[in-house]
Structure formats: C-alpha cells, structure tokens
Design an enzyme around this catalytic site. Structure first.
Site, short mmCIF file in Angstrom:
data_model
loop_
_atom_site.label_atom_id
_atom_site.label_comp_id
_atom_site.label_asym_id
_atom_site.label_seq_id
_atom_site.Cartn_x
_atom_site.Cartn_y
_atom_site.Cartn_z
CE LYS A 259 -65.45 -8.51 -15.47
NZ LYS A 259 -63.92 -8.79 -14.95
NE ARG A 260 -61.63 -11.05 -24.97
CZ ARG A 260 -60.71 -10.20 -24.42
NH1 ARG A 260 -61.13 -9.79 -23.21
NH2 ARG A 260 -59.49 -10.44 -24.74
#
Length: 298
Positions: A100-101
């Site tokens: 989840k960057r």
C-alpha cells in the site's frame, strides 16, 4: 515493454486458467505466530512465510504477503520478507506485495523500483498502491510496471467499514458527479486502455494495473461501474474480505459481476488458522471450493 517480457495481466490470466483464482495471504499476526509455535520476531515471520510458500506451491498460483507484519521487525523483518518473496517467486508463484505505497514524483518512482524493478531485493510481480495524492501521482509506478511486465492494484473501494464516507464522497469531473472510488477506478481503467494501444503486441484480455475492491461491499454504492471496467482490457481486481471479514465464495459473481473472470479472490486467516499441519489441506480445500462456486454461478 522489452521483447520477451510477458505482461502481468497475461501472466495473471494464465495462473487463473491453470491453478484458479484463489490467492493466499501471508499475514503473520501475533496470535497466529503464537498458535504456530513461532516467536514474535523476524525469525518467526520468516519461518511463517516460508511454510506458507511451501504449502501453497502447486495448490494455488498467487500469494499476497502483507508487508506490515514484516516491517514490524525493522531491517531484520525486511530481510525476512526478501527471503519469503524470493522463495515464492522461485516456486513459480505470482506474488502480490501488499505494501500500500503511494507518493508523488521521484518518491513514487522509488517505491515502484523497490517493489517492481527486476533484481530488486523486494522484487514482486505486483504491489498494492494508495492514490490519495491522485491516480496520476502513481504514473511512474504504472510505467515501470508496463516496461517490466509487472502489475499494481490501486485501492478503490476497500473492505473496511471506515472507507464508506471518504470513498463515496463525490466530486464534479467534466461536469459529471463521480465518487472518489469511481474516479480512481475510471482513471486506472483509462490507463490500461491507453497502455494496451501503446505497444506492438496484441492487447491482452486483462490489463496490468488493477483495483482493490472489497468483497463485502455493494460496489454500486461506491460508484463502481463493473461493466465498464470489464471492457477490454478488463481491469484486474484484488478482492479482500473473504473468510474472517464475512464474504463467501458464493458471493464472488454477485459482487463483481462482469469483473469476476479477472478477480483475484484473497483469503488469509481462514486458511492460516488451520496451523502448519493443516495449512496445505486448507489451501487445497478452499481452492476447490472457490472453483466449484464460480462454476455453479456461471
């Protein structure tokens, strides 16, 4: 894309055809480490991850390691994750790094290189991304994915209950009112179509950049147009929410509709809770159950 590199969407479709659509998460929660008799340490999450890889190989085609549980242990945890990712890809499994960057400019590009660049220590086949800075901010990651035969899944309508207010908030775009979730989905779909016509090879049935759409949601409530997203190339979907969060395999087609053939069905605690001795059998059982459910709903 370099000659000889197979696009992620094409590889994903190949996995679906041979081993089905089940994806097993590697989520070494503290209580699971305890139940498995493993220490709450980098060594513990490493052993946990490698056992899941061994149990999954040949039974399913996709794994989704949750980076947070490794990051918890700092540099040693990342080293453990590197070993798990390497082992999974060596076993022929498609690996979606649940990291989840998301960021802007060169920072976004660096995240892409960390998780998707061939030869990187954290190299995966796809990575999850967040688009709060705008889908366009993720363009460097998308472009790297296209060049390297990798993929990405952008959060759109997530399975957590807290998502509703933010993700259904509406904005005016081109004179039309759209939800935040629908805006993210539409921009990802537009990128896939543009990329599909930007190279010489025939467009794949499934795009390389996908969406995270929770299985516990009524996607219409979130402004998601399933039929539009399924138009060629179909937008791949990573679907959490099964098992502990309440969704069942019988709900895959009712929830995802025309997107069902390109949906990655993710499970984690529902199989991991079986413990190391029951893990392989649990994975096999759920893979068969999902296949039967999808066949029955055609």
């Amino acid at each position: 894309m370099k000659e000889g590199i197979t696009p992620f969407g094409e590889r994903l479709a190949g996995v679906f055809a041979t081993l089905g659509q089940l994806c097993v998460g590697i989520d070494p929660h503290d209580y699971l480490l305890d139940a498995w008799g493993l220490p709450r340490s980098a060594a513990g999450v490493r052993e946990f991850g490698l056992r899941v890889v061994d149990a999954a190989a040949g039974r399913v085609g996709i794994l989704k390691p949750q980076a947070a549980f490794f990051e918890l242990y700092g540099a040693a945890g990342f080293s453990a994750l590197e070993e798990v990712l390497t082992a999974a890809r060596a076993a022929g499994l498609l690996v979606i790094a649940d990291a989840k960057r998301g960021d802007i400019g060169t920072s976004a590009a660096a995240y892409g290189r960390a998780w998707l660049e061939p030869g990187s220590a954290l190299e995966s086949d796809a990575v999850t991304l967040t688009a709060y800075a705008g889908v366009g901010s993720l363009t460097p990651v998308f472009e790297l994915a296209e060049r390297a035969g990798k993929g990405a899944f952008v959060l759109s309508a997530t399975s957590n209950p807290e998502s509703f207010v933010l993700q259904t908030a509406r904005a005016s775009v081109g004179g039309e009112s759209v939800s935040v979730a629908g805006l993210v989905a539409g921009e990802v779909s537009t990128f896939n179509r543009s990329a599909a016509h930007g190279h010489d090879r025939a467009p794949a049935a499934v795009g390389n950049i996908g969406l995270v759409l929770g299985a516990t949601k009524n996607l219409t409530d979130y402004g998601i147009d399933r039929d539009a997203l399924a138009a060629s190339p179909s937008t791949p979907v990573l679907a959490p929410g099964f098992g502990f969060q309440g969704a069942t395999f019988a709900e895959v087609r009712p929830v995802f509709g025309a997107l069902t053939p390109s949906t990655v069905v993710a499970v984690a605690r529902s199989v991991l809770s079986a413990g190391p001795s029951g893990l392989a059998a649990g994975i096999q059982s759920q893979a068969i159950e999902l296949g039967d459910a999808l066949a029955a709903s055609r």
